[in-house]
Design an enzyme around this catalytic site. Sequence first.
Site, PDB file in Angstrom:
ATOM      1  N   ARG A 109       0.794  -1.216  -0.151  1.00  0.00           N
ATOM      2  CA  ARG A 109       0.115  -0.582   0.030  1.00  0.00           C
ATOM      3  C   ARG A 109       1.062   1.163   0.105  1.00  0.00           C
ATOM      4  NH1 ARG A 109      -4.560   1.143   4.607  1.00  0.00           N
ATOM      5  NH2 ARG A 109      -2.830   1.468   5.980  1.00  0.00           N
ATOM      6  N   THR A 113      -1.109   8.086  -0.884  1.00  0.00           N
ATOM      7  CA  THR A 113      -2.324   7.363  -1.122  1.00  0.00           C
ATOM      8  C   THR A 113      -3.083   6.007  -0.997  1.00  0.00           C
ATOM      9  OG1 THR A 113      -1.290   6.644  -3.188  1.00  0.00           O
ATOM     10  CG2 THR A 113      -1.305   8.427  -3.206  1.00  0.00           C
ATOM     11  N   ASP A 205      -2.160  -3.283  13.091  1.00  0.00           N
ATOM     12  CA  ASP A 205      -1.372  -3.803  12.063  1.00  0.00           C
ATOM     13  C   ASP A 205      -0.923  -5.313  12.153  1.00  0.00           C
ATOM     14  OD1 ASP A 205       0.837  -4.795  10.000  1.00  0.00           O
ATOM     15  OD2 ASP A 205       1.207  -3.253   9.587  1.00  0.00           O
ATOM     16  N   ASP A 208       2.461  -7.448  11.292  1.00  0.00           N
ATOM     17  CA  ASP A 208       2.911  -7.227  12.357  1.00  0.00           C
ATOM     18  C   ASP A 208       2.993  -8.129  13.808  1.00  0.00           C
ATOM     19  OD1 ASP A 208       4.560  -5.186  11.313  1.00  0.00           O
ATOM     20  OD2 ASP A 208       4.053  -3.175  11.440  1.00  0.00           O
TER      21      ASP A 208
END
Length: 214
Positions: A109, A113, A205, A208
């Site tokens: 990603r 943006t 996340d 992670d």
Amino acid sequence: MSYQNYENIYIMDHPLIKHKISLLRDKDTPTSKFRSLVEEIAMLEAFEALRDLPLRDQEVVTPIETCITPVIDGKKLAIVPILRAGLGMVNGIHAMVPSAKVGHIGLFRDPETHEPHEYYCKLPDPIEERLVVVLDPMLATGGSAVAAVNFIKEHGGKNIKFMCIIAAPEGLERLAKAHPDIDIYVGNLDRCLNEHAYICPGLGDAGDRIFGTR
């Protein structure tokens, strides 16, 4: 959004799924426990998502007699995790259907943006003959999910489902609108995205936390 307006969205309401997602959210849940919870939730969601797997009759000899009984019809299932976090859900599905083939879609990603970019795509062949279940623990903006389904369709995939653990309303609506022909299975619909495109309250996340890199 009101997900009731979309016939292809299924929000899980099983108490075990809700309980395990609550444990996932806890910032103090260790990596090993987090990983096993992701697998367990994927397994529980699979009961609903795979309820329409094709069956065929097979002769089986029981200790009492010979009978005709249903089994899954061949190797018709493909599991396609979105790298890397989606890998955490694979073992949960494989525990239910060991014969399932596994493909991979790699996306990253853009930090500004938040749009996805593909760096890897490998799918089981023939993909057009399989039920394809795309896996990603988090459905945030929906960009990666939409892109992954696009790639699968471009390679010939026709029968596609998407499975996630937590979704934001923004991403869920984006995916449902972009691909109204796929079924979407969600463990829990959270409140919103924050300014960094993280799901709130979410769990941080997922990649992670699954791989211990947080």
